[in-house]
Every structure is written in C-alpha cells, then in structure tokens.
Design a protein around this motif. Structure first.
Motif, mmCIF file in Angstrom:
data_model
loop_
_atom_site.group_PDB
_atom_site.id
_atom_site.type_symbol
_atom_site.label_atom_id
_atom_site.label_comp_id
_atom_site.label_asym_id
_atom_site.label_seq_id
_atom_site.Cartn_x
_atom_site.Cartn_y
_atom_site.Cartn_z
ATOM 1 N N GLU A 183 0.404 5.739 -7.489
ATOM 2 C CA GLU A 183 0.480 5.395 -6.061
ATOM 3 C C GLU A 183 -0.554 4.310 -5.769
ATOM 4 O O GLU A 183 -1.726 4.446 -6.117
ATOM 5 C CB GLU A 183 0.192 6.616 -5.185
ATOM 6 N N VAL A 184 -0.120 3.232 -5.147
ATOM 7 C CA VAL A 184 -1.014 2.115 -4.835
ATOM 8 C C VAL A 184 -1.950 2.527 -3.696
ATOM 9 O O VAL A 184 -1.498 2.909 -2.617
ATOM 10 C CB VAL A 184 -0.213 0.861 -4.442
ATOM 11 N N VAL A 185 -3.256 2.450 -3.951
ATOM 12 C CA VAL A 185 -4.229 2.834 -2.920
ATOM 13 C C VAL A 185 -4.971 1.628 -2.335
ATOM 14 O O VAL A 185 -5.567 1.711 -1.265
ATOM 15 C CB VAL A 185 -5.257 3.864 -3.468
ATOM 16 N N ARG A 186 -4.921 0.471 -3.035
ATOM 17 C CA ARG A 186 -5.568 -0.730 -2.515
ATOM 18 C C ARG A 186 -5.024 -1.959 -3.222
ATOM 19 O O ARG A 186 -4.740 -1.915 -4.420
ATOM 20 C CB ARG A 186 -7.081 -0.643 -2.724
ATOM 21 N N GLN A 244 -3.709 -10.899 -7.800
ATOM 22 C CA GLN A 244 -4.085 -9.757 -6.972
ATOM 23 C C GLN A 244 -4.519 -8.587 -7.851
ATOM 24 O O GLN A 244 -4.000 -8.389 -8.952
ATOM 25 C CB GLN A 244 -2.961 -9.344 -6.018
ATOM 26 N N LEU A 245 -5.521 -7.872 -7.359
ATOM 27 C CA LEU A 245 -6.032 -6.687 -8.034
ATOM 28 C C LEU A 245 -5.408 -5.476 -7.350
ATOM 29 O O LEU A 245 -5.562 -5.294 -6.141
ATOM 30 C CB LEU A 245 -7.562 -6.627 -7.937
ATOM 31 N N VAL A 246 -4.679 -4.688 -8.126
ATOM 32 C CA VAL A 246 -3.977 -3.525 -7.583
ATOM 33 C C VAL A 246 -4.638 -2.265 -8.117
ATOM 34 O O VAL A 246 -4.788 -2.103 -9.338
ATOM 35 C CB VAL A 246 -2.487 -3.546 -7.991
ATOM 36 N N MET A 247 -5.064 -1.380 -7.210
ATOM 37 C CA MET A 247 -5.703 -0.135 -7.620
ATOM 38 C C MET A 247 -4.748 1.024 -7.364
ATOM 39 O O MET A 247 -4.197 1.131 -6.269
ATOM 40 C CB MET A 247 -7.009 0.069 -6.855
ATOM 41 N N ILE A 248 -4.548 1.853 -8.379
ATOM 42 C CA ILE A 248 -3.617 2.975 -8.226
ATOM 43 C C ILE A 248 -4.257 4.271 -8.696
ATOM 44 O O ILE A 248 -5.146 4.268 -9.549
ATOM 45 C CB ILE A 248 -2.295 2.741 -8.992
ATOM 46 N N LEU A 266 0.840 -1.189 0.000
ATOM 47 C CA LEU A 266 0.000 0.000 0.000
ATOM 48 C C LEU A 266 0.881 1.247 0.000
ATOM 49 O O LEU A 266 1.925 1.281 0.660
ATOM 50 C CB LEU A 266 -0.888 -0.029 1.247
ATOM 51 N N ASN A 267 0.469 2.260 -0.746
ATOM 52 C CA ASN A 267 1.171 3.549 -0.859
ATOM 53 C C ASN A 267 2.481 3.476 -1.645
ATOM 54 O O ASN A 267 3.212 4.474 -1.722
ATOM 55 C CB ASN A 267 1.442 4.176 0.517
ATOM 56 N N ALA A 268 2.787 2.309 -2.206
ATOM 57 C CA ALA A 268 4.000 2.193 -3.030
ATOM 58 C C ALA A 268 3.869 3.097 -4.261
ATOM 59 O O ALA A 268 2.780 3.251 -4.819
ATOM 60 C CB ALA A 268 4.212 0.744 -3.459
ATOM 61 N N ILE A 269 4.979 3.697 -4.666
ATOM 62 C CA ILE A 269 5.016 4.513 -5.874
ATOM 63 C C ILE A 269 5.642 3.666 -6.981
ATOM 64 O O ILE A 269 6.766 3.176 -6.824
ATOM 65 C CB ILE A 269 5.834 5.803 -5.672
ATOM 66 N N ILE A 270 4.915 3.474 -8.086
ATOM 67 C CA ILE A 270 5.386 2.592 -9.148
ATOM 68 C C ILE A 270 5.385 3.324 -10.495
ATOM 69 O O ILE A 270 4.573 4.209 -10.733
ATOM 70 C CB ILE A 270 4.527 1.315 -9.244
ATOM 71 N N SER A 271 6.339 2.941 -11.346
ATOM 72 C CA SER A 271 6.418 3.505 -12.695
ATOM 73 C C SER A 271 5.745 2.540 -13.662
ATOM 74 O O SER A 271 5.993 1.335 -13.596
ATOM 75 C CB SER A 271 7.880 3.705 -13.108
ATOM 76 N N CYS A 272 4.902 3.056 -14.528
ATOM 77 C CA CYS A 272 4.126 2.193 -15.419
ATOM 78 C C CYS A 272 4.010 2.790 -16.808
ATOM 79 O O CYS A 272 4.242 3.977 -17.020
ATOM 80 C CB CYS A 272 2.691 2.001 -14.898
ATOM 81 N N TRP A 273 3.624 1.946 -17.754
ATOM 82 C CA TRP A 273 3.073 2.421 -19.022
ATOM 83 C C TRP A 273 2.026 1.438 -19.486
ATOM 84 O O TRP A 273 2.094 0.255 -19.171
ATOM 85 C CB TRP A 273 4.135 2.676 -20.077
#
Length: 220
Positions: free
Chosen positions: A177-180, A189-193, A152-159
């Motif tokens: 930012e990962v919020v859930r 796992q379902l990751v919401m950002i 949770l709250n991790a900052i990730i780089s994506c495209w």
C-alpha cells in the motif's frame, strides 16, 4: 547460544514452502514436544482457522517462527526428517543452524539501504521496473519515473530480486500500500509502501537480506 532455540512446550508457528500459493499462505501452529541435538520434535500441526490437523510428509519444507523474550520473533526454515510414535504421533524437524535463525522485534523491522530490482504492477495497463531505495521487513521504498501515476493509498502488486551471501537470488512477491510519494530533483519519484499482504516466509527472506546487508555495512 542455545537460548536462541525454541523450548519444550513453546508454540511453533509454521507455513509450508509450497509452489501452491494458497497452501503457502496458511499458518499452522504446533506444540514443541522436545528439542534434541539434531531435531525439533513437534506435535501434528493445527490449522487455526479450520481446526484441522495438517498431515506432513518426510522432506516437506517449512518456514517457522516462535516468540522469544520481549515478543522477539525467531525465524528459520527447516524440513521434516522423521516421525516418532509416542503416546501420540510426533514429527521431527531438522534443527536449524544457529546462524540461520533470524530475530526481529515485533513492529520494529530493520531497514537498510539497498538498490534491488523491483517489478511493479499498478493495473493491467501499467507495469514497470524500478529500483528500491531501502528495504525492510515492514515495507520498502523505490524510485521510478515521475510520469507514472501512482496515488496515495494505491494497492500495488510487486516482486523484488534479493541476492544472498550464499549465492542464491530470491524472487520475493508481495502486495503493498502506497503511504507516501515524493518528487525528486532528478524528475523521478520516491514511492514508499508498507506491506499489505506478504507471506511470512517471504518476509523472512527480506529480514534475512537486511541482516546480511547490515553485517556488510558494519564490516566497512
């Protein structure tokens, strides 16, 4: 339909569609001096942070938006087509097709279900490919393997890769930012950002994708 177009004396906010990443993040603003049948005529843009004027050249591509009634942002892309010498130097931007102007309510971004390929970088050691579950102008959610240590709250780089009706496929980068994080029955796992850092022009592409996808759903 011309009510969708900006009006004289409105402020136009813009960013350069540049391969220079730093340049593409800078936001400029300019007053609209006139709107003709073919062009939006603006004053020389100003960098709000530095107070410096931005020199534009014919052919420069621009992502722009202006605020309509009720705080609705109207997004479009355009390019510099000519210059006009009046009392001051003015810049002519190509008038966008009305169908190419997308609208979005502030803090009320449309979300749509979509399985798009997403590349995620947690750190130098952990990088992986997942699939989005839904996409919106304010954030996305994606499915990935359950063993990946996303906190949770991790900052990730994506495209993400987003296909459009005109046949183009856009590579859209952002920082999230990962919020859930939610485990699924399949062991994934379902990751919401939410978007922590995304260029306005990249957000515009996602908003356009959402509107196109929503139109597809309505036709079914």
């Amino acid at each position: 339909m011309r009510k969708l177009l900006p009006k004289v004396n409105q402020i136009l906010h813009m960013q350069m569609n540049s391969i220079d990443e730093e340049e593409s993040k800078i936001e400029y603003k300019s007053r609209i001096a006139d709107v003709t049948e073919n062009a939006i005529i603006i004053e020389i843009p100003l960098n709000e942070k530095t107070g410096r004027l931005k020199k534009l050249y014919q052919g420069d591509e621009i992502s722009a938006h202006f605020l309509g009634q009720g705080g609705v942002k109207h997004y479009f892309t355009t390019e510099v087509v000519a210059f006009t010498e009046d009392v001051i130097r003015l810049i002519e931007l190509r008038l966008p097709e009305l169908s190419a102007i997308t609208q979005i309510q502030r803090r009320n971004f449309l979300r749509v279900l979509a399985e798009l390929e997403i590349a995620v970088k947690l750190n130098d050691q952990i990088q992986f490919i997942g699939l989005t579950d839904d996409v919106g102008g304010g954030g996305i959610s994606f499915i990935c393997d359950g063993h990946i240590p996303i906190g949770l709250n991790a900052i990730i780089s994506c495209w993400v890769l987003a296909p459009f009706k005109n046949g183009t496929i856009e590579h859209i980068p952002f920082t999230g930012e990962v919020v859930r994080v939610k485990a699924t029955e399949t062991g994934k796992q379902l990751v919401m950002i939410r978007f922590a850092d995304i260029a306005d022009r990249e957000r515009q592409k996602l908003i356009r994708f959402c509107f196109e996808r929503q139109m597809d759903f309505r036709k079914r």
